[in-house]
Design a protein around this motif. Structure first.
Motif, PDB file in Angstrom:
ATOM      1  N   PHE A 358     -86.370  37.936  11.023  1.00 47.91           N
ATOM      2  CA  PHE A 358     -86.799  38.842  12.076  1.00 47.91           C
ATOM      3  C   PHE A 358     -88.202  39.259  13.086  1.00 47.91           C
ATOM      4  O   PHE A 358     -88.362  40.182  13.442  1.00 47.91           O
ATOM      5  CB  PHE A 358     -85.743  40.423  11.831  1.00 47.91           C
ATOM      6  N   GLY A 359     -88.962  38.394  11.891  1.00 45.39           N
ATOM      7  CA  GLY A 359     -90.722  38.517  12.372  1.00 45.39           C
ATOM      8  C   GLY A 359     -90.773  37.785  13.548  1.00 45.39           C
ATOM      9  O   GLY A 359     -90.240  37.375  14.352  1.00 45.39           O
ATOM     10  N   ASP A 360     -92.244  37.782  13.798  1.00 45.04           N
ATOM     11  CA  ASP A 360     -92.869  37.260  15.191  1.00 45.04           C
ATOM     12  C   ASP A 360     -92.032  35.439  15.922  1.00 45.04           C
ATOM     13  O   ASP A 360     -92.150  35.067  16.909  1.00 45.04           O
ATOM     14  CB  ASP A 360     -94.090  37.553  15.558  1.00 45.04           C
ATOM     15  N   LEU A 361     -92.103  35.087  14.224  1.00 43.19           N
ATOM     16  CA  LEU A 361     -91.885  33.488  14.628  1.00 43.19           C
ATOM     17  C   LEU A 361     -90.689  33.808  14.302  1.00 43.19           C
ATOM     18  O   LEU A 361     -89.212  32.471  14.579  1.00 43.19           O
ATOM     19  CB  LEU A 361     -92.297  32.779  13.244  1.00 43.19           C
ATOM     20  N   ALA A 362     -88.905  34.396  14.362  1.00 44.33           N
ATOM     21  CA  ALA A 362     -88.289  33.597  14.290  1.00 44.33           C
ATOM     22  C   ALA A 362     -87.305  33.292  15.695  1.00 44.33           C
ATOM     23  O   ALA A 362     -88.485  33.705  17.113  1.00 44.33           O
ATOM     24  CB  ALA A 362     -87.147  35.168  14.214  1.00 44.33           C
ATOM     25  N   PRO A 363     -86.535  32.362  15.832  1.00 50.66           N
ATOM     26  CA  PRO A 363     -85.739  31.847  14.166  1.00 50.66           C
ATOM     27  C   PRO A 363     -86.972  30.450  13.775  1.00 50.66           C
ATOM     28  O   PRO A 363     -85.783  30.027  12.778  1.00 50.66           O
ATOM     29  CB  PRO A 363     -84.630  31.395  14.884  1.00 50.66           C
ATOM     30  N   HIS A 364     -87.408  30.164  14.439  1.00 54.07           N
ATOM     31  CA  HIS A 364     -88.202  29.245  14.161  1.00 54.07           C
ATOM     32  C   HIS A 364     -88.939  28.981  12.807  1.00 54.07           C
ATOM     33  O   HIS A 364     -89.049  28.580  11.853  1.00 54.07           O
ATOM     34  CB  HIS A 364     -89.468  28.750  15.261  1.00 54.07           C
ATOM     35  N   GLY A 365     -89.119  29.825  11.586  1.00 54.03           N
ATOM     36  CA  GLY A 365     -89.722  30.234  11.033  1.00 54.03           C
ATOM     37  C   GLY A 365     -89.036  30.014   9.986  1.00 54.03           C
ATOM     38  O   GLY A 365     -89.584  29.377   9.122  1.00 54.03           O
ATOM     39  N   LEU A 366     -87.983  30.632  10.263  1.00 55.21           N
ATOM     40  CA  LEU A 366     -86.908  30.341   8.941  1.00 55.21           C
ATOM     41  C   LEU A 366     -86.046  29.206   9.465  1.00 55.21           C
ATOM     42  O   LEU A 366     -86.072  28.844   7.586  1.00 55.21           O
ATOM     43  CB  LEU A 366     -85.849  30.747   9.307  1.00 55.21           C
ATOM     44  N   ILE A 367     -86.289  28.309  10.398  1.00 53.89           N
ATOM     45  CA  ILE A 367     -86.101  27.006  10.013  1.00 53.89           C
ATOM     46  C   ILE A 367     -86.841  25.954   9.100  1.00 53.89           C
ATOM     47  O   ILE A 367     -86.466  25.249   8.551  1.00 53.89           O
ATOM     48  CB  ILE A 367     -85.091  26.673  11.461  1.00 53.89           C
ATOM     49  N   ALA A 368     -87.851  26.157   9.442  1.00 52.19           N
ATOM     50  CA  ALA A 368     -88.864  25.156   8.973  1.00 52.19           C
ATOM     51  C   ALA A 368     -88.586  25.833   7.166  1.00 52.19           C
ATOM     52  O   ALA A 368     -88.753  25.361   6.660  1.00 52.19           O
ATOM     53  CB  ALA A 368     -90.822  25.360   9.365  1.00 52.19           C
ATOM     54  N   ALA A 369     -88.857  26.968   7.040  1.00 54.36           N
ATOM     55  CA  ALA A 369     -88.794  27.297   6.178  1.00 54.36           C
ATOM     56  C   ALA A 369     -87.193  26.702   5.240  1.00 54.36           C
ATOM     57  O   ALA A 369     -87.207  26.003   4.086  1.00 54.36           O
ATOM     58  CB  ALA A 369     -88.351  28.415   5.021  1.00 54.36           C
TER      59      ALA A 369
END
Length: 377
Positions: A358-369
């Motif tokens: 839910f942070g500023d990079l959502a959803p791409h931060g989760l995908i990278a993780a």
């Protein structure tokens, strides 16, 4: 062990503790505010992890019975853009380490494994007080009392036992969940069911998301997650189900209609669930004759670990008591010494996951993780 064990709360953690104690020949009594096992719905799907939830069930002698509850295919995960585009998909190939079960069925498995009369239903705690020398008195809403030399608070976020140990109280995290259900998804809600897929759906953006699980019986369980102050939700009239659903859906303006319809087309009235948490490093000094487990001990933002940690706490506490049958304080000290860093690490991981979702990079931060770290799956 001759010490009587009193457990407050018949959730998964308290029941796991009672079961592990039973396996080791130690008697416990569980007091639960609900009037019966069927007094309310028991929530949705749980993924039971191979590093904590499953070892807890093994300690309880219930791992094989648990496997019979697993819903095949539900470990599948998809992440969607707010316009409905599938950004990431992880199918369930049967090799994942986090099989999904219905919370209510898992609770029933634990209940059925206990001797008759272990759980005393309809016992809502109204107060607790120390009597000295490790003994405590519990008072119930009906005026009854029980005195115990070992009290375990397994009574969740708003534990009545916790004040015996510390002054900490859960604080609002800044996010709330609005929960709904759609029944007979494939036949009555085909577009919504197609969006959810075979397991879990995560449609995410900064500060908001729509999360859904495909449950047993073709049921879609939906969580609309919004970072808003509690006053914002207080302005929504949740007694008007259709109006509340429409108001919540407005917070997702511009999102794909098959996603917002998971809110507006719900078959149940929306239920507001504010999210609270204790401090990540929450702990207390040893107090004779009392301890906590699960959310009572370490409530955190939802991260898939809550039920698993509660069961693991219960199993570890049960094993510690069995290993020190003549020294309860040694058992509680050993349990808490391991539990504190374990729960703090899980809470910190949950905070990081929450930021990815839910942070500023959502959803791409989760995908990278997901791509980079198999452990997040």
């Amino acid at each position: 062990m001759t010490t009587d064990v009193t457990i407050i709360g018949a959730g998964l953690g308290g029941l796991t503790l009672a079961r592990v104690l039973h396996v080791h020949g130690i008697t416990a009594t569980v007091y639960e505010a609900e009037t019966s096992p069927n007094a309310r719905a028991q929530g949705g799907m749980l993924d039971i992890h191979e590093d904590n939830g499953q070892p807890a069930l093994r300690a309880a002698g219930l791992l094989e019975e648990f496997r019979g509850l697993v819903l095949e295919g539900r470990q599948a995960t998809r992440i969607l853009e707010r316009d409905g585009t599938v950004l990431f998909e992880d199918p369930d190939d049967g090799t994942g380490g986090r099989p999904e079960v219905q919370r209510g069925e898992l609770r029933r498995l634990l209940l059925d494994s206990l001797p008759a009369g272990t759980v005393r239903w309809g016992h809502k705690v109204s107060g607790v007080r120390a009597l000295g020398e490790g003994r405590h008195e519990v008072t119930f809403a009906d005026g009854g009392t029980v005195v115990t030399s070992l009290l375990v608070g397994a009574d969740g976020a708003w534990s009545r036992v916790r004040p015996l140990l510390c002054a900490a109280s859960p604080a609002y995290t800044g996010m709330s969940v609005v929960e709904t259900y759609l029944f007979d998804g494939d036949t009555r809600h085909p577009d919504r069911a197609k969006a959810v897929g075979g397991g879990s759906l995560l449609a995410l953006a900064p500060g908001r998301g729509i999360v859904a699980h495909r449950e047993k019986g073709d049921t879609l369980h939906v969580y609309a997650m919004l970072s808003e102050p509690q006053d914002w939700f207080a302005a929504v009239d949740f007694t008007d189900a259709a109006g509340a659903g429409a108001r919540i859906a407005q917070a997702y303006e511009g999102w794909a209609p098959e996603l917002t319809a998971l809110i507006t087309d719900a078959d149940t009235a929306p239920v507001l669930r504010p999210l609270h948490a204790l401090p990540i490093e929450h702990r207390w000094d040893r107090v004779p004759g009392v301890t906590l487990l699960g959310d009572a001990a370490h409530l955190s933002v939802p991260n898939g670990e809550g039920a698993n940690l509660a069961m693991y706490d219960g199993a570890e506490l049960g094993r510690a008591l069995a290993a020190h049958p003549d020294d309860v304080e040694a058992a509680l000290t050993a349990y808490e010494r391991a539990m504190f860093p374990r729960s703090a690490e899980a809470a910190a991981d949950g905070t990081r996951l929450h930021e990815l979702m839910f942070g500023d990079l959502a959803p791409h931060g989760l995908i990278a993780a997901f791509v980079e770290d198999e452990q997040i799956r």
